[in-house]
Design a protein around this motif. Structure first.
Motif, PDB file in Angstrom:
ATOM      1  N   GLY A  34       0.825  -1.190   0.000  1.00  0.00           N
ATOM      2  CA  GLY A  34       0.000   0.000   0.000  1.00  0.00           C
ATOM      3  C   GLY A  34       0.860   1.241   0.000  1.00  0.00           C
ATOM      4  O   GLY A  34       2.075   1.171   0.112  1.00  0.00           O
ATOM      5  N   PRO A  35       0.258   2.400  -0.088  1.00  0.00           N
ATOM      6  CA  PRO A  35       1.023   3.643  -0.117  1.00  0.00           C
ATOM      7  C   PRO A  35       1.746   3.853   1.191  1.00  0.00           C
ATOM      8  O   PRO A  35       1.290   3.435   2.224  1.00  0.00           O
ATOM      9  CB  PRO A  35      -0.071   4.703  -0.327  1.00  0.00           C
ATOM     10  N   GLU A  36       2.883   4.534   1.150  1.00  0.00           N
ATOM     11  CA  GLU A  36       3.637   4.792   2.356  1.00  0.00           C
ATOM     12  C   GLU A  36       4.174   6.216   2.361  1.00  0.00           C
ATOM     13  O   GLU A  36       4.134   6.914   1.369  1.00  0.00           O
ATOM     14  CB  GLU A  36       4.809   3.828   2.458  1.00  0.00           C
ATOM     15  N   THR A  80       1.424  -3.671   4.581  1.00  0.00           N
ATOM     16  CA  THR A  80       0.992  -2.365   4.082  1.00  0.00           C
ATOM     17  C   THR A  80       0.911  -1.394   5.261  1.00  0.00           C
ATOM     18  O   THR A  80       0.720  -1.790   6.410  1.00  0.00           O
ATOM     19  CB  THR A  80      -0.392  -2.425   3.405  1.00  0.00           C
ATOM     20  N   ALA A  81       1.038  -0.123   4.951  1.00  0.00           N
ATOM     21  CA  ALA A  81       0.974   0.914   5.973  1.00  0.00           C
ATOM     22  C   ALA A  81      -0.440   1.423   6.185  1.00  0.00           C
ATOM     23  O   ALA A  81      -0.705   2.164   7.130  1.00  0.00           O
ATOM     24  CB  ALA A  81       1.893   2.075   5.601  1.00  0.00           C
ATOM     25  N   GLU A  82      -1.368   1.035   5.299  1.00  0.00           N
ATOM     26  CA  GLU A  82      -2.734   1.566   5.396  1.00  0.00           C
ATOM     27  C   GLU A  82      -3.748   0.485   5.065  1.00  0.00           C
ATOM     28  O   GLU A  82      -3.543  -0.337   4.178  1.00  0.00           O
ATOM     29  CB  GLU A  82      -2.895   2.740   4.426  1.00  0.00           C
ATOM     30  N   VAL A 182      -3.017  -4.708  11.834  1.00  0.00           N
ATOM     31  CA  VAL A 182      -1.561  -4.767  11.938  1.00  0.00           C
ATOM     32  C   VAL A 182      -1.015  -4.061  10.707  1.00  0.00           C
ATOM     33  O   VAL A 182      -1.171  -4.537   9.591  1.00  0.00           O
ATOM     34  CB  VAL A 182      -1.020  -6.191  12.003  1.00  0.00           C
ATOM     35  N   LEU A 183      -0.418  -2.908  10.927  1.00  0.00           N
ATOM     36  CA  LEU A 183       0.129  -2.112   9.836  1.00  0.00           C
ATOM     37  C   LEU A 183       1.644  -2.068   9.968  1.00  0.00           C
ATOM     38  O   LEU A 183       2.183  -2.182  11.073  1.00  0.00           O
ATOM     39  CB  LEU A 183      -0.447  -0.696   9.870  1.00  0.00           C
ATOM     40  N   GLY A 184       2.334  -1.904   8.849  1.00  0.00           N
ATOM     41  CA  GLY A 184       3.791  -1.928   8.903  1.00  0.00           C
ATOM     42  C   GLY A 184       4.436  -0.900   8.002  1.00  0.00           C
ATOM     43  O   GLY A 184       3.845  -0.425   7.037  1.00  0.00           O
TER      44      GLY A 184
END
Length: 312
Positions: A34-36, A80-82, A182-184
């Motif tokens: 995902g977008p970061e 993903t961050a989102e 859980v986002l990363g």
């Protein structure tokens, strides 16, 4: 949702592993990155784990119903961050090597504002994980949050290389109240990185005199039981103590993309005499090797046993 029901969902996030020696495998659902934040490189997602339902508890002895995609299952794996309007943001794209340094971050909600109200799961409002690209340097932390929603994680000194950082949380308000995420994000630690080869596959590990042995059958696409047995000097261990409201915490990272799965046993906590066996339920996800970190406590000391498990 009741605590028992909430935990049952977590169990479904498990990934089953087994091999000739009886291996366990944790699986994560593949997600497209995902977008970061501009200062970070793209990363795949982890949330609540490919089913990591942090802090949930399943009814002892009961296997999760349904299969992949079952209602209520968490499908995030921290790559993903989102997700669903919730986003992990940080101004830090790098941290220095070889010394402790703070990592600030926020969780923003669908309204674009920092989330400040989180449900307590496994005695904490947010769980934070760190792993290097070669699956070394595992850390499981519990950051502090300021009134404005800014979290601060204080990882131990990091070795040079590319790292992935994960935040596991459950909003206590808003459109996704009660849903585990859980986002990363990725992070660079400058310097010459000496990559460590993944240790050989094996279903047993000894740490601080305690041996943990994993047994289970690998069945693709089906949830099944996974058993971890503890012994010391050849004798059963029966003095496991609760740690974060459970007798064990199992984090598994997939080789190659660092997808995360986090599991807890369905074995109920009944004081300081857990063991010698704990039962998990796992759902096979991605094939390949997984690096597994099993945390448990005895006599007030936290132990971390490490395995490499293969999922066919």
């Amino acid at each position: 949702m009741t605590p028992a029901g909430h935990r049952l969902l977590q169990l479904c996030s498990l990934t089953l592993a087994a091999g000739a020696v009886g291996l366990l495998a944790l699986a994560a659902r593949g997600s497209s990155p995902g977008p970061e934040h501009a200062t970070h490189s793209g990363m795949p997602a982890m949330a609540g784990m490919p089913g990591m339902d942090h802090g949930t508890t399943a009814t002892p002895g009961a296997a999760p119903s349904g299969g992949p995609g079952t209602a209520g299952m968490t499908t995030d794996d921290g790559l993903t961050a989102e997700r669903d309007g919730y986003r992990l943001d940080s101004p830090a794209g790098e941290l220095p090597a070889g010394r402790p340094a703070s990592y600030p971050f926020t969780i923003t909600g669908p309204d674009g504002r920092a989330v400040t109200d989180f449900a307590e799961v496994q005695t904490e409002k947010l769980h934070f994980y760190a792993i290097r690209a070669d699956l070394t340097g595992y850390q499981h932390l519990h950051p502090t949050m300021a009134a404005d929603g800014t979290w601060t994680a204080d990882p131990a000194a990091l070795d040079p290389g590319d790292w992935r950082l994960y935040a596991s949380f459950t909003p206590n308000t808003g459109p996704r109240k009660g849903k585990e995420f859980v986002l990363g994000r990725t992070l660079t630690v400058p310097g010459t990185a000496a990559s460590v080869p993944l240790p050989a596959v094996g279903g047993s590990a000894t740490v601080d005199g305690c041996t943990a042995t994993v047994q289970g059958e690998l069945t693709a696409g089906k949830a099944g039981p996974l058993t971890v047995t503890f012994s010391r000097d050849g004798r059963p261990v029966t003095d496991l103590q609760p740690y974060l409201d459970s007798y064990a915490h199992l984090s598994a990272f997939h080789e190659g993309d660092q997808a995360l799965a986090h599991l807890h046993p369905i074995t109920p906590v009944t004081g300081d005499h857990g063991g010698p066996a704990l039962t998990f339920y796992a759902l096979l996800g991605k094939p390949g090797n997984w690096r597994v970190f099993l945390q448990f406590r005895t006599a007030g000391q936290l132990h971390t046993a490490e395995f490499t498990l293969h999922v066919g």
